[in-house]
Enzyme design. Structure first.
Site, short mmCIF file in Angstrom:
data_model
loop_
_atom_site.label_atom_id
_atom_site.label_comp_id
_atom_site.label_asym_id
_atom_site.label_seq_id
_atom_site.Cartn_x
_atom_site.Cartn_y
_atom_site.Cartn_z
N HIS A 10 -45.07 -49.70 68.11
CA HIS A 10 -43.98 -48.78 67.84
C HIS A 10 -43.23 -48.33 69.08
O HIS A 10 -42.03 -48.08 69.02
CB HIS A 10 -44.47 -47.65 66.94
CG HIS A 10 -44.68 -48.20 65.57
ND1 HIS A 10 -45.89 -48.71 65.17
CD2 HIS A 10 -43.81 -48.48 64.58
CE1 HIS A 10 -45.76 -49.22 63.96
NE2 HIS A 10 -44.51 -49.10 63.58
N ARG B 290 -37.55 -46.41 59.05
CA ARG B 290 -39.01 -46.22 58.95
C ARG B 290 -39.26 -44.72 58.80
O ARG B 290 -39.47 -44.01 59.78
CB ARG B 290 -39.71 -46.75 60.21
CG ARG B 290 -39.70 -48.27 60.34
CD ARG B 290 -40.44 -48.68 61.61
NE ARG B 290 -40.85 -50.07 61.61
CZ ARG B 290 -40.14 -51.07 62.15
NH1 ARG B 290 -38.99 -50.84 62.70
NH2 ARG B 290 -40.62 -52.31 62.11
N ARG C 198 -37.22 -46.71 53.75
CA ARG C 198 -38.53 -47.13 53.28
C ARG C 198 -39.40 -45.90 53.08
O ARG C 198 -39.44 -45.02 53.95
CB ARG C 198 -39.16 -48.06 54.33
CG ARG C 198 -40.56 -48.46 53.97
CD ARG C 198 -41.07 -49.49 54.93
NE ARG C 198 -41.42 -48.91 56.22
CZ ARG C 198 -41.86 -49.63 57.23
NH1 ARG C 198 -41.96 -50.94 57.14
NH2 ARG C 198 -42.18 -49.07 58.38
N GLU D 256 -44.30 -58.33 52.43
CA GLU D 256 -45.02 -58.42 53.71
C GLU D 256 -46.49 -58.75 53.50
O GLU D 256 -47.26 -58.84 54.45
CB GLU D 256 -44.83 -57.14 54.52
CG GLU D 256 -45.15 -55.85 53.79
CD GLU D 256 -44.82 -54.59 54.60
OE1 GLU D 256 -44.62 -54.68 55.82
OE2 GLU D 256 -44.79 -53.51 53.99
N ASN E 165 -43.36 -58.77 60.41
CA ASN E 165 -44.43 -58.29 61.31
C ASN E 165 -45.77 -58.32 60.59
O ASN E 165 -46.77 -58.82 61.11
CB ASN E 165 -44.16 -56.86 61.77
CG ASN E 165 -42.82 -56.72 62.45
OD1 ASN E 165 -42.25 -57.71 62.89
ND2 ASN E 165 -42.31 -55.51 62.54
N ASP E 166 -45.76 -57.76 59.37
CA ASP E 166 -47.01 -57.76 58.62
C ASP E 166 -47.25 -59.10 57.91
O ASP E 166 -48.39 -59.53 57.80
CB ASP E 166 -47.01 -56.61 57.60
CG ASP E 166 -47.40 -55.30 58.25
OD1 ASP E 166 -48.35 -55.31 59.06
OD2 ASP E 166 -46.76 -54.28 57.98
N ARG F 136 -51.82 -57.60 64.53
CA ARG F 136 -50.57 -57.62 65.28
C ARG F 136 -50.58 -56.80 66.55
O ARG F 136 -49.67 -56.90 67.38
CB ARG F 136 -49.41 -57.18 64.37
CG ARG F 136 -49.51 -55.77 63.87
CD ARG F 136 -48.51 -55.50 62.78
NE ARG F 136 -47.41 -54.69 63.25
CZ ARG F 136 -46.50 -54.12 62.45
NH1 ARG F 136 -46.56 -54.31 61.15
NH2 ARG F 136 -45.54 -53.39 62.93
N CYS G 260 -36.51 -57.71 57.71
CA CYS G 260 -36.40 -56.55 58.60
C CYS G 260 -37.51 -56.49 59.63
O CYS G 260 -37.59 -55.54 60.40
CB CYS G 260 -36.34 -55.25 57.78
SG CYS G 260 -37.86 -54.96 56.86
C1 PEP Z 1 -42.82 -55.44 59.02
O1 PEP Z 1 -44.01 -55.38 58.69
O2 PEP Z 1 -42.24 -56.51 59.34
C2 PEP Z 1 -42.01 -54.22 59.07
C3 PEP Z 1 -40.71 -54.28 59.22
O3 PEP Z 1 -42.63 -53.02 58.98
P1 PEP Z 1 -43.54 -52.33 60.12
O4 PEP Z 1 -43.30 -53.09 61.41
O5 PEP Z 1 -43.10 -50.91 60.20
O6 PEP Z 1 -44.90 -52.52 59.57
MG MG Z 2 -44.85 -53.65 57.72
#
Ligand code: PEP
Ligand code: MG
Length: 565
Positions: free
Chosen positions: A188, A295, A331, A430, A453-454, A464, A501
């Site tokens: 983050h 977020r 979200r 995700e 990302n997830d 991750r 995203c």
């Molecule tokens: C993701 O998982 O790609 C996402 C956009 O959400 P976060 O990174 O907040 O888990």
């Molecule tokens: Mg995510």
């Protein structure tokens, strides 16, 4: 001169002196003391100093703190509470131990007491006890309150990691960039660096420990290279690289007012990711066509209490008003994993990324979810707000979450409050099963947004945020690309939009690949918007499809990465 190879997580080149934020040593040992009265006097003195610190915060920032002021006012009351102070003194007298140890035990005792209460509000006060005890402990150990407050000269921050509130503070100081020991592109602090447009490197590891306060640093946020106390020729070379980078940035400016599209006009909507309503201003400045991901959990983190409905409403409304008539996808709360919300006092879990998080918590805690949904709906009267549910793994979750939206609407209707009855509802894709079952889920929602990302983390089984295995985290794995294609195809067949995203959307050269896979929207950090528009403008749609198909046909991530160059 020393060179450190870290991970470039936010583009740009800067040079400045290092400002090192070392984790203060707050460990406590049980030390016996002879003079009990003197030790109890240390407690009184520490309480006084801590009290003055809180009063100082309230005086200095009272106006700008908003609802946060109430938290500090509550801290002030708690720190003066005689039972809290006597708790420490009694431990010192009873066990003949030092004030630091008594502070820790007293904190544990009080937290246990609050957590055992039936009332949810009182349970959440355990986090406040933790905060004020930490403040007292820092005073006892002579650790300064927040070193970032003391920054007055341009610098590059070097830290183990930065919390969201640290990062927010960074925005008000002459900080030119930052280096963190842990984390990667999707941590983050990295995400926040990109939304603030500050060059940053992450995952510098133990090597970063050699950096001392005041060392002169060259930081390349594109490659992750960090040079400490460079020789003259290295600095000259860095200046040349920086001039070239800045020139490329200037050239990208031409895309600011253009819409996202391939050279032959196939439209891809380019949007920005935000964590606070203020971030929307940068998305707007960079030519974002909307907010593809707000977020909302950032509003809940780094504070001891939960944001009330009105506070949330104001934040969502502010983002919608900044983006005027463009869409703002908000979200719902996505906590758990690496994101903590102290006020919820969630238990530590063995596998937090696979545990009690996001929509699972919201469906379990109706009040929490309804409060957010009511705030979102009320804000929808002020712009094109859309609701998105994270971590969806089944049809039942979608139906249950939608039922909660209906419940919130009914409540607001009964109260005569305005909202957009046709508000669009979407889900994040995700979790791999959601991509595989996208054809089923598409029938229930207005849009998809793929959280790469997830999706990469879960499909490749790679944590991750674990830098030991970051080499296994491969966006171009043919399996990941197939999952994205499945979701995009299902969305198209059902006539709904499918965005991406996750960080992949804003990574170099990925806009054309994702366009070729059939994605319709890309949402990314504000600083990536211009490069994504440029990437699309340099390809025809046919070229994007050919590129995507060749990667889909690749046998490995390694092959695909080398084909991408
Ligand atoms: C993701 O998982 O790609 C996402 C956009 O959400 P976060 O990174 O907040 O888990
Ligand atoms: Mg995510």
């Amino acid at each position: 001169m020393i060179t450190i190879e870290a991970l470039g997580v936010s583009e740009g080149l800067v040079k400045a002196k290092a400002f090192v934020l070392r984790e203060p040593d707050l460990s406590v040992t049980k030390q016996k003391v002879e003079d009990v009265a003197a030790e109890q006097a240390r407690v009184d003195a520490a309480i006084q100093t801590a009290k003055q610190q809180i009063e100082g915060i309230l005086e200095e920032a009272g106006q700008t703190l908003g609802d946060e002021a109430e938290i500090f006012e509550a801290h002030l009351m708690m720190i003066e509470d005689q039972d809290f102070i006597d708790g420490m003194k009694d431990i010192i007298a009873g066990e003949g131990v030092c004030a630091e140890y008594a502070c820790k035990v007293n904190c544990d005792n009080f937290q246990e007491m609050f957590r055992a209460m039936d009332d949810e509000y009182m349970q959440a006060r355990a986090a406040d006890i933790g905060d004020i005890s930490m403040r007292v402990l820092k005073v006892l150990k002579g650790v300064s309150d927040n070193p970032i407050d003391t920054i007055v000269e341009p610098c590059i921050i070097v830290a183990n990691d930065l919390t969201p509130s640290d990062t927010a503070k960074v925005g008000t100081k002459p900080v030119m960039g930052f280096i963190t020991q842990i984390g990667g592109r999707t941590s983050h602090s990295a995400i926040m660096a990109r939304s603030m447009g500050l060059p940053a490197a992450a995952g510098a590891g133990e090597q970063a420990r050699i950096i001392e306060n005041g060392d002169f640093i060259l930081l390349d946020g594109c490659t992750g290279e960090i040079i400490v106390n460079p020789a003259k020729e290295d600095e000259d070379e860095f200046d040349r690289k920086k001039a070239k980078f800045d020139e490329q940035r200037r050239m990208l400016e031409t895309y600011r007012n253009q819409k996202g599209a391939t050279s032959d006009g196939h439209r891809i909507i380019i949007e920005g990711n935000i964590g606070t309503p203020a971030d929307a201003v940068r998305v707007d400045e960079m030519g974002g066509e909307g907010v593809g991901l707000f977020r909302s959990e950032f509003l809940f983190m780094d504070r001891p209490d939960l944001p009330a409905e009105d506070e949330q409403f104001e934040a969502y409304k502010q983002a919608a008003e900044t983006m005027t008539d463009r869409p703002v996808i908000i979200r719902t709360l996505d906590i758990g994993g690496d994101k903590e919300v102290p006020a919820l006092a969630l238990e530590k879990e063995q596998n937090p990324f696979l545990g009690y998080r996001a929509i699972r918590i919201c469906l379990d805690r109706e009040e929490l979810f309804l409060t957010q949904l009511r705030a979102l709906l009320r804000a929808s009267a002020f712009g094109d707000i859309r609701i998105m549910f994270p971590m969806i793994s089944s049809l039942e979750e979608v139906l249950d979450a939608k039922a909660m939206v209906e419940k919130a609407k009914e409540q607001l209707r009964a109260e005569g409050k305005d909202f957009n009855n046709d508000i669009k509802i979407g889900i994040m894709i995700e979790i791999p099963v959601a991509a595989v079952c996208a054809d089923i889920l598409a029938k229930e929602v207005d849009f998809f947004s793929i959280g790469t990302n997830d999706l990469i983390q879960y499909s490749c089984a790679v944590d991750r945020i674990n830098d030991k295995i970051s080499s296994l985290y491969r966006p171009l794995h043919p399996g990941v690309l197939r999952l994205i294609k499945m979701a995009a195809d299902a969305a198209k067949a059902n006539g709904i939009e499918c965005g991406v995203c996750g960080e992949m959307a804003g990574s170099r050269g990925m806009a054309s690949v994702l366009c070729g896979l059939g994605v319709t929207n890309l949402s990314m950090s504000a600083s990536s918007i211009l490069a994504a528009k440029s990437d699309l403008a340099h390809h025809t749609y046919e070229e994007c499809v050919t590129l995507a198909n060749s990667l889909l046909g690749g046998v490995s991530a390694t092959e695909n990465e080398s084909n991408m160059g």
